[in-house]
Design a protein around this motif. Sequence first.
Motif, PDB file in Angstrom:
ATOM      1  N   THR A  23     -41.161   4.020  71.275  1.00  0.00           N
ATOM      2  CA  THR A  23     -42.297   4.829  70.901  1.00  0.00           C
ATOM      3  C   THR A  23     -41.680   6.276  70.241  1.00  0.00           C
ATOM      4  O   THR A  23     -42.118   6.680  69.478  1.00  0.00           O
ATOM      5  N   PRO A  51     -48.003   4.690  72.674  1.00  0.00           N
ATOM      6  CA  PRO A  51     -47.122   3.521  72.385  1.00  0.00           C
ATOM      7  C   PRO A  51     -47.986   2.443  71.375  1.00  0.00           C
ATOM      8  O   PRO A  51     -47.563   1.717  70.432  1.00  0.00           O
ATOM      9  N   HIS A  54     -47.960   2.271  67.822  1.00  0.00           N
ATOM     10  CA  HIS A  54     -46.812   1.792  67.152  1.00  0.00           C
ATOM     11  C   HIS A  54     -46.492   0.243  67.324  1.00  0.00           C
ATOM     12  O   HIS A  54     -45.394  -0.179  67.039  1.00  0.00           O
ATOM     13  N   THR A  60     -42.632  -5.620  68.998  1.00  0.00           N
ATOM     14  CA  THR A  60     -43.001  -5.040  70.254  1.00  0.00           C
ATOM     15  C   THR A  60     -43.616  -5.850  71.281  1.00  0.00           C
ATOM     16  O   THR A  60     -43.375  -5.456  72.581  1.00  0.00           O
TER      17      THR A  60
END
Length: 235
Positions: A23, A51, A54, A60
């Motif tokens: 992040t 977070p 993103h 992720t």
Amino acid sequence: MTEFLGWLPELLVAVVASVLAITLHEAAHGYAALWLGDDTAKRMGRLSLNPLRHVDRVGTVLVPGVLLLGQLLTLGRVEFMFGWAKPVPVDLRALANPRTGMMLVAAAGPAMNFALAMIAGLLAHPLLALEGIAPREAMQVGIHFIQLSILANLVLGLFNLLPIPPLDGGRIVAGLLPRALVLPYMRLERWGILIVLFGVFLLPRLTDGFDPVGWALRNVVARGFELVLRASGNG
């Protein structure tokens, strides 16, 4: 159920360390671009420390999840985490000097990770001062969080310096190349992540003795880890 609860502290520590590294890496790109005159990330709601703004479904969620579960199931602990986030949008035309600006914006992400690794190393001092006062289990979790924070930030920062578009290192190299070579070089961007995934995950399984991740962890990241510990006064 009991086995899962035994993994829970490891799981939470690994997730928090990785999420913070990813992040703040992306936020650094956005703030650097804003400082240099481009407010695209801000207008699109990506100039954020949240977070969720993103999150990239593969980088992720999927890749870190597979690594996390694989290590917990095979090793019973987490020793290595890796992932990436959705790139922060940057409009090079809004930068006063697009080539130099692109390099500075790209370098901001790894620079943030190296700074976070150092901060994590410094946090070891107040934590160790609590030894004998804080519960042993809490001390173990805290120390492991510091270790994984240093590791996650070093891995993310160094990985992103690889000279392959769209990684940050690729954009830095593009800013240094003669103008005639920039466009042909940046055409690699559409294949960049596939090249990296092939070299990191598939090629080692197709060739005997070729393990770039293991080599990098043993020779580059391990030395970086030692450097952070020494620079932060941890011996």
